[in-house]
Write a protein that holds these residues in place. Structure first.
Motif, PDB file in Angstrom:
ATOM      1  N   LEU A 241       0.884  -1.123   0.167  1.00 54.32           N
ATOM      2  CA  LEU A 241       0.157  -0.161  -0.115  1.00 54.32           C
ATOM      3  C   LEU A 241       0.808   1.296   0.025  1.00 54.32           C
ATOM      4  O   LEU A 241       1.579   1.652   0.992  1.00 54.32           O
ATOM      5  N   LEU A 242       0.817   2.032  -1.049  1.00 53.14           N
ATOM      6  CA  LEU A 242       1.422   3.438  -1.122  1.00 53.14           C
ATOM      7  C   LEU A 242       0.423   4.359  -0.568  1.00 53.14           C
ATOM      8  O   LEU A 242      -0.830   4.148  -0.897  1.00 53.14           O
ATOM      9  N   ILE A 243       1.003   5.490   0.041  1.00 52.07           N
ATOM     10  CA  ILE A 243       0.289   6.647   0.325  1.00 52.07           C
ATOM     11  C   ILE A 243       1.093   7.719  -0.304  1.00 52.07           C
ATOM     12  O   ILE A 243       2.145   8.060   0.054  1.00 52.07           O
ATOM     13  N   TYR A 244       0.302   8.800  -0.914  1.00 53.58           N
ATOM     14  CA  TYR A 244       0.832   9.905  -1.370  1.00 53.58           C
ATOM     15  C   TYR A 244       1.289  10.903  -0.359  1.00 53.58           C
ATOM     16  O   TYR A 244       0.433  11.274   0.639  1.00 53.58           O
ATOM     17  N   ASN A 245       2.142  11.947  -0.905  1.00 49.50           N
ATOM     18  CA  ASN A 245       2.587  13.225  -0.201  1.00 49.50           C
ATOM     19  C   ASN A 245       2.672  13.109   1.224  1.00 49.50           C
ATOM     20  O   ASN A 245       2.015  13.915   2.246  1.00 49.50           O
ATOM     21  N   VAL A 246       3.650  12.475   1.695  1.00 49.72           N
ATOM     22  CA  VAL A 246       4.463  12.521   2.983  1.00 49.72           C
ATOM     23  C   VAL A 246       5.541  13.043   3.003  1.00 49.72           C
ATOM     24  O   VAL A 246       6.472  12.939   1.987  1.00 49.72           O
ATOM     25  N   ASP A 247       5.996  14.024   3.658  1.00 47.18           N
ATOM     26  CA  ASP A 247       7.099  14.760   4.033  1.00 47.18           C
ATOM     27  C   ASP A 247       8.035  14.060   4.971  1.00 47.18           C
ATOM     28  O   ASP A 247       7.793  14.131   6.108  1.00 47.18           O
ATOM     29  N   ALA A 248       9.045  13.394   4.546  1.00 47.10           N
ATOM     30  CA  ALA A 248       9.858  13.016   5.154  1.00 47.10           C
ATOM     31  C   ALA A 248      10.759  13.675   6.127  1.00 47.10           C
ATOM     32  O   ALA A 248      11.157  13.401   7.317  1.00 47.10           O
ATOM     33  N   ARG A 249      10.723  15.126   5.948  1.00 45.63           N
ATOM     34  CA  ARG A 249      11.293  16.142   6.756  1.00 45.63           C
ATOM     35  C   ARG A 249      10.578  16.500   8.139  1.00 45.63           C
ATOM     36  O   ARG A 249      11.329  16.705   9.207  1.00 45.63           O
ATOM     37  N   LYS A 250       9.181  16.209   8.068  1.00 47.54           N
ATOM     38  CA  LYS A 250       8.439  16.365   9.470  1.00 47.54           C
ATOM     39  C   LYS A 250       8.721  15.457  10.370  1.00 47.54           C
ATOM     40  O   LYS A 250       8.978  14.242  10.250  1.00 47.54           O
TER      41      LYS A 250
END
Length: 518
Positions: free
Chosen positions: A302-311
Motif C-alpha cells: 500500500l502506497l500513500i501519497y504526499n508524505v514529507d519525510a522532513r517532518k
C-alpha cells in the motif's frame, strides 16, 4: 603607625577580593548545576541508525584501529531503521558478478556491493526476521568498545561556524499523546566532534546545519513532493502454491519471499480503487516471512501519497521552528491514516482479490493490524555542490567513466520511484550493469566537516530512484566511515581530497572487502 594602617588596608583589600571570588565561585557552581547541557567530546558523531549508519560506524572504527571515539545518535528504538523498525524485511538487490573481487570475498559472490552488505547478507540473505537483523547489527557494534550508541534520541540543534559544524545537541525521545514521539525531559547532550556524518533517512542533520540542495523531485520539475511512502503490514493464510509469480522463493535460511500483483493491478476491485482513491495506491507487491513457519508475511503493498519525510511531530509539539510548512503529511500522521485504511473491510476485499490471497487475514494485536513501527520512506533531501551540481546525476550514471578515478563503490538497482502524486512507471532505460559511485556524493561544500551517506547524499532525484536501496546506501556508509577514519589520522581531507588521497581511500576500501571495480 603608617605601617599598621598600610597592613590594615591590604587586609581589607584581601578580604574584599576573597568575598568577590567566593561569590563568583558560587555563581559558577549554581550555573553548572542548573545548566540543561552536558558537554561531551567525540572524534566522530553519526546521526542515523540504518544499515548505512552502522556501516559508517564499523568502517570508521576499523580504519582507526578502534581508537576513534564514535557516537551514534539513533532516533528509532532499534538499529536498522526502515528494514527493522519499519519491518521492510527484504534487501532490494540486483545480482552482478564483479571481475575484480577484493580479497576475502568468495569467488562466486554475485552482488555488486561488498563490505558491510556482504557481512550482513552472510547471516541474513534477501529476506530476514527484522528483530534478528536489529540484534545482529547491535552485536556488530558492541564488538567495538569505542562506539557509543544513543538510542531513541534526536538532535535539536546543530551549531556551525564558517561552514564547519562545531557541535550538536541531542535529546531523548519518549512516547507522548497518540503514542507519537516527543522530546523527553531528560538532560540534553552538547556533542563536540571534528567530523560528523548524516546517515539518516530524513536528512535532518544537514537541514539543521544550513542545508543547500533540493527536496524530493524539485531538481526535475520544481515540485518538492517526495516519493510515495509505504506502511508495512502483516498477513496470514496465504496460498503460496497459487500466488501468481514465477516462483515463490525460499532463501537459504528457509524464509519465504514472494513478488507479484502486476496482473491484479489491472483488474477490479484493485483497478477501481486505484482510479478513485485520492490518497492511496495498491502497487505490485513483495512480501517476506520472518520465521521458518512461513505462515505470516510482511507485505509491501500500500502506497500513500504526499508524505514529507522532513517532518517530525516532536518539532510541531516543541514549536521549535524546524517543522516544515509544506502540505505533506507528517510520517507519524501518515502511519495512523494507513493503519486505519489497512484495517478497513474494503482493503481486505482488495487484498483477497489477489491470486493466492483469497483467504488472507490480517495479523492483528489488540484489534489493530500489526504494522511497522515507522513508515517506509523513499526520499527526502538531495544535497548539492556549488552551481547546483550533484555528485551523481543521470548523465554520469549512464556515462559513468567520468566517475572512475574517484569511485568509492558500485551502485546498482532498477530506476524505480514508486511514483509521486500519481503512480507511473519510470520510463527510462534500465542499466544492465552497475555504475561507478564517486566520492563527491558524500560531500557538500556548504558544510565542510559533514559526510552524507544517507538520504541527503549529493545525488539527483533520477539517480536516487535506484541508489535509494540499502545495499547501495551501505556502499556510501562504508566509504564515509573509511574516509572519516583516514581523516582522523591526517591521511585524508574530507573536502576536495587529492588524487593520492582518493587512491588511499580506494586501497583501504578494497582491504575492507568493498567492491569498487566492475
Amino acid at each position: 603607625m603608617d605601617g599598621v594602617l598600610k597592613t590594615m588596608r591590604l587586609s581589607n583589600r584581601m578580604m574584599i577580593f576573597i568575598m568577590i571570588l567566593g561569590i563568583l565561585l558560587l555563581l559558577s557552581s549554581t550555573f553548572v548545576k542548573s545548566s540543561p547541557y552536558t558537554g561531551k567530546k567525540y572524534d566522530i558523531v553519526i546521526y542515523g541508525g540504518g544499515p548505512q549508519a552502522v556501516a559508517a560506524a564499523l568502517k570508521a572504527s576499523e580504519t582507526s584501529h578502534d581508537h576513534a571515539k564514535i557516537l551514534m545518535i539513533v532516533p528509532e528504538s532499534k538499529l536498522g531503521s526502515i528494514l527493522t523498525a519499519g519491518d521492510q524485511n527484504i534487501f532490494d538487490q540486483v545480482t552482478y558478478h564483479s571481475s575484480k573481487l577484493p580479497v576475502g570475498l568468495p569467488a562466486d559472490y554475485s552482488y555488486p556491493q561488498g563490505g558491510t552488505n556482504f557481512v550482513l547478507q552472510k547471516e541474513f540473505p534477501r529476506s530476514f526476521p527484522p528483530d534478528a537483523l536489529a540484534d545482529y547489527m547491535t552485536k556488530l557494534i558492541q564488538q567495538h568498545r569505542n562506539i557509543t550508541v544513543q538510542m531513541s534520541a534526536d538532535i535539536t540543534e546543530v551549531s556551525t561556524l564558517d561552514s564547519v559544524v562545531q557541535y550538536v545537541v541531542s535529546q531523548p525521545l519518549v512516547k507522548g499523546e497518540k503514542n507519537r514521539l516527543v522530546y523527553g525531559s531528560g538532560p540534553k547532550d552538547r556533542l563536540y566532534a571534528p567530523i560528523f556524518i548524516d546517515a539518516s533517512e530524513t536528512g535532518r542533520f544537514i537541514r539543521l546545519a544550513g542545508f543547500h540542495g533540493t527536496v524530493g523531485r524539485e531538481d526535475q520539475d520544481g515540485d518538492q513532493t517526495q516519493m510515495n511512502a509505504t506502511l508495512m503490514f502483516k498477513v496470514k493464510n496465504i496460498n503460496k502454491e497459487t500466488i501468481r509469480v514465477a516462483h515463490p522463493y525460499v532463501n537459504s535460511k528457509g524464509l519465504l519471499q514472494v513478488w507479484g500483483g502486476h496482473d491484479e493491478g489491472n483488474q477490479d476491485p484493485i483497478a477501481s480503487f486505484n482510479q478513485t482513491s485520492t490518497q492511496f495506491y495498491i502497487k505490485p507487491y513483495n512480501g517476506a516471512s520472518d520465521s521458518k513457519q512461513n505462515n505470516e508475511l510482511w507485505m509491501n503493498l500500500l502506497l500513500i501519497y504526499n508524505v514529507d519525510a522532513r517532518k517530525a511531530w516532536r518539532d510541531q509539539v516543541a514549536d521549535n521552528g524546524f517543522y516544515p510548512k509544506s502540505n505533506g503529511l507528517d510520517p507519524e500522521e501518515a502511519r495512523e491514516i494507513c493503519r486505519k485504511e489497512i484495517g478497513s473491510p474494503e482493503f481486505l476485499q482488495n487484498l483477497r482479490s489477489i491470486k493466492g490471497f483469497e483467504r488472507a487475514e490480517l495479523v492483528t494485536e489488540n484489534g489493530q493490524p500489526v504494522v511497522g513501527e515507522i513508515m517506509y520512506l523513499r526520499e527526502s533531501l538531495h544535497a548539492y555542490h556549488q552551481g547546483n551540481q550533484f555528485g551523481l546525476n543521470k548523465q554520469s550514471v549512464f556515462d559513468d567513466q567520468v566517475n572512475y578515478a574517484h569511485r568509492i563503490g558500485l551502485g546498482f538497482y532498477h530506476f524505480d520511484t514508486n511514483g509521486y502524486k500519481t503512480v507511473k512507471k519510470l520510463a527510462n532505460p534500465i542499466r544492465k550493469e552497475p555504475w561507478y559511485v564517486p566520492y563527491e556524493v558524500l560531500t557538500t561544500d556548504s558544510i565542510k566537516n559533514v559526510l552524507l551517506p544517507g538520504y541527503a547524499a549529493s545525488i539527483d532525484s533520477f539517480s536516487w530512484s535506484a541508489m535509494r536501496v540499502y545495499p547501495n546506501l551501505m556502499v556510501l556508509g562504508d566509504a564515509a566511515g573509511t574516509a572519516a577514519g583516514l581523516a582522523l589520522q591526517g591521511q585524508f581531507h574530507l573536502q576536495a581530497p587529492s588524487n593520492q588521497e582518493i587512491e588511499k581511500l580506494q586501497h583501504t576500501l578494497k582491504s575492507l572487502q568493498v567492491i569498487i571495480d566492475k
